[in-house]
Design an enzyme around this catalytic site. Structure first.
Site, PDB file in Angstrom:
ATOM      1  N   LYS A  66       0.799  -1.229   0.000  1.00 46.95           N
ATOM      2  CA  LYS A  66       0.000   0.000   0.000  1.00 46.95           C
ATOM      3  C   LYS A  66       0.828   1.272   0.000  1.00 46.95           C
ATOM      4  O   LYS A  66       1.822   1.372   0.722  1.00 46.95           O
ATOM      5  CB  LYS A  66      -0.873   0.008   1.254  1.00 46.95           C
ATOM      6  CG  LYS A  66      -1.959  -1.033   1.204  1.00 46.95           C
ATOM      7  CD  LYS A  66      -2.866  -0.912   2.394  1.00 46.95           C
ATOM      8  CE  LYS A  66      -4.067  -1.822   2.218  1.00 46.95           C
ATOM      9  NZ  LYS A  66      -4.901  -1.825   3.396  1.00 46.95           N
ATOM     10  N   GLY A 109      11.354  -1.536  11.548  1.00 48.46           N
ATOM     11  CA  GLY A 109      10.862  -0.171  11.782  1.00 48.46           C
ATOM     12  C   GLY A 109      11.966   0.873  11.782  1.00 48.46           C
ATOM     13  O   GLY A 109      11.805   1.959  11.208  1.00 48.46           O
TER      14      GLY A 109
HETATM   15  P1  AMP Z   1       4.747  -4.450   2.410  1.00 45.02           P
HETATM   16  O1  AMP Z   1       4.592  -5.093   3.765  1.00 45.02           O
HETATM   17  O2  AMP Z   1       4.057  -3.155   2.282  1.00 45.02           O
HETATM   18  O3  AMP Z   1       6.193  -4.425   1.962  1.00 45.02           O
HETATM   19  O4  AMP Z   1       3.929  -5.380   1.403  1.00 45.02           O
HETATM   20  C1  AMP Z   1       4.299  -6.699   1.136  1.00 45.02           C
HETATM   21  C2  AMP Z   1       3.078  -7.406   0.628  1.00 45.02           C
HETATM   22  O5  AMP Z   1       2.626  -6.803  -0.567  1.00 45.02           O
HETATM   23  C3  AMP Z   1       3.363  -8.847   0.309  1.00 45.02           C
HETATM   24  O6  AMP Z   1       2.551  -9.650   1.137  1.00 45.02           O
HETATM   25  C4  AMP Z   1       2.912  -8.989  -1.155  1.00 45.02           C
HETATM   26  O7  AMP Z   1       2.206 -10.174  -1.416  1.00 45.02           O
HETATM   27  C5  AMP Z   1       2.007  -7.800  -1.328  1.00 45.02           C
HETATM   28  N1  AMP Z   1       1.899  -7.431  -2.748  1.00 45.02           N
HETATM   29  C6  AMP Z   1       2.862  -6.998  -3.554  1.00 45.02           C
HETATM   30  N2  AMP Z   1       2.396  -6.785  -4.787  1.00 45.02           N
HETATM   31  C7  AMP Z   1       1.089  -7.075  -4.783  1.00 45.02           C
HETATM   32  C8  AMP Z   1       0.048  -7.042  -5.759  1.00 45.02           C
HETATM   33  N3  AMP Z   1       0.287  -6.660  -6.998  1.00 45.02           N
HETATM   34  N4  AMP Z   1      -1.189  -7.401  -5.365  1.00 45.02           N
HETATM   35  C9  AMP Z   1      -1.435  -7.786  -4.099  1.00 45.02           C
HETATM   36  N5  AMP Z   1      -0.496  -7.847  -3.137  1.00 45.02           N
HETATM   37  C10 AMP Z   1       0.755  -7.486  -3.471  1.00 45.02           C
END
Ligand code: AMP
Length: 398
Positions: free
Chosen positions: A195, A375
């Site tokens: 996100k 973090g």
């Molecule tokens: P973060 O913790 O913000 O680094 O997000 C990591 C998560 O983002 C992982 O669990 C991925 O599976 C998810 N992710 C990355 N790309 C996508 C996508 N295109 N659609 C859904 N989830 C995603």
């Protein structure tokens, strides 16, 4: 570098209060991953070799200022003794630490019981910090991963006595300063993950510091949608479209190139091995979701990495837990690892799922530096001052 290291201190005959992060995972009374313990071994050995007596300060879990027997550091003793190959004694109370027994003196290393059993720790209470400082002669902070918290054992104490960074803290600060404070240019950052809303500060800081910013993962969908492209049923924060456009504007003003996927891998289910196809970025069907960047995007990233001197990486380029939607993350990470191994690229990665994604790609070992700090790594990349690091740079009252 405005902080001291163990090399700057005379440790002979000194009690060295050493803040470490040994908040390791435990199951059924056993440590299941001793990585954090292994990483503090060089600091402890160094202190001992220089004639100092390490007294470890550490937290474990979240006891919230009360004694919680299940959160006693006793559970880490076997793993700590094994990693060090030395005798380690747990000192259960502050009074015990103030009046050490002969037996305790005989141990090579002393470990004070969970520092978060005391309410003064997380409140950064000055009286509590003074009491801690009274237990030693020198303060050594080796817990970068706890440095984003201003607690008595990470911040308050550093103002009260001669202070320095331990070897792990030193390695982390050196790598992060090389990546962001005074990097070899061009610098490219990869920010992926789920996100935009959780990484706004990160994106805002990076566009002002790096030459190219690669946006991947679910976050890229929000940027694509903000440019008017259809993203079907993809993970996408449509309400962040305005913010995404602001970030693109800020990047343009700062001369930072934003790189989004040129092609996409789409599927109709968020599942491993779901039927999928590769399409140009503007062709996402209404009933499909983007789960990874395509091969053309990867080739482009490889060329960008080839032209860069420094790479900062946080977050996967796709849903890397689900095969084959880990393909872009794996290929780009392996390319960066090969360039790093060949001495052509300084690569620093960390935060959240990044370490897992790079390990899965088999790329982590050849990155220049992988931060396990979570973090604290992200706050550094966001341009924030980490209290535990700032305190090491400050004047001491001693
Ligand atoms: P973060 O913790 O913000 O680094 O997000 C990591 C998560 O983002 C992982 O669990 C991925 O599976 C998810 N992710 C990355 N790309 C996508 C996508 N295109 N659609 C859904 N989830 C995603």
């Amino acid at each position: 570098m405005s902080w001291k290291t163990l090399d700057d201190m005379d440790l002979a005959g000194k009690r060295v209060l050493t803040r470490v992060d040994i908040n390791v995972p435990v199951e059924n009374g056993r440590v299941t991953d001793a990585t954090r313990i292994e990483r503090i071994v060089p600091t402890i050995n160094d202190i001992l070799e220089r004639g100092g007596k390490p007294i470890l300060l550490a937290h474990f879990g979240r006891p919230k200022g009360k004694v919680v027997l299940d959160l006693s550091l006793r559970v880490v003793l076997p793993a700590l003794r094994a990693a060090l190959g030395r005798s380690v004694r747990l000192i259960e109370t502050l009074e015990g630490a103030e009046n050490l027994t002969t037996e305790a003196h005989a141990a090579d290393v002393l470990l004070l019981e969970n520092i978060r059993f005391y309410p003064g720790e997380e409140k950064n209470d000055p009286d509590f910090a003074r009491r801690l400082a009274g237990l030693g002669d020198i303060y050594c902070n080796d817990a970068f991963s706890a440095a984003h918290r201003a607690h008595a054992s990470t911040e308050g104490i550093a103002h009260l006595m001669p202070s320095c960074a331990g070897r792990l803290m030193q390695a982390e600060l050196t790598a992060l300063e090389a990546a962001l404070s005074n990097p070899k240019r061009p610098v490219v950052a990869v920010v992926g993950g789920a996100k935009v809303s959780t990484k706004l500060d990160l994106l805002g800081n990076l566009v002002e510091k790096v030459d190219s910013l690669v946006i991947g993962g679910g976050m890229a969908n929000t940027f694509l949608a903000a440019q008017g492209l259809g993203v079907g049923t993809s993970l996408c924060e449509h309400e962040m479209a305005g913010t995404a456009r602001e970030i693109m504007g800020k990047a343009a003003a700062a001369g930072c190139e934003i790189i989004l996927p040129a092609d996409i891998v789409v599927a109709r289910a968020f599942e491993a091995n779901a039927p999928h196809e590769v399409l140009a970025v503007h062709l996402c069907p209404e009933d499909a979701m983007i789960l990874d960047a395509g091969p053309t995007s990867v080739k482009r990233l490889e060329r960008v990495f080839d032209g860069a001197k420094t790479l900062i990486w946080n977050g996967p380029l796709g849903a890397f837990e689900l095969e084959p939607f880990d393909a872009a993350t794996n290929a780009a990470a392996r390319h960066a690892a090969a360039l790093s191994k060949a001495g052509k690229l300084i690569s620093v990665a960390g935060g959240g799922d990044t370490v897992a994604a790079l390990n899965q790609a088999g790329a982590a070992e050849d990155f220049t530096y992988i931060s396990t700090a979570g973090g604290a790594f992200l706050e550094w990349m966001e341009g924030k001052d980490l209290p535990g690091v700032a305190a090491l740079k400050g004047e001491t009252a001693a």
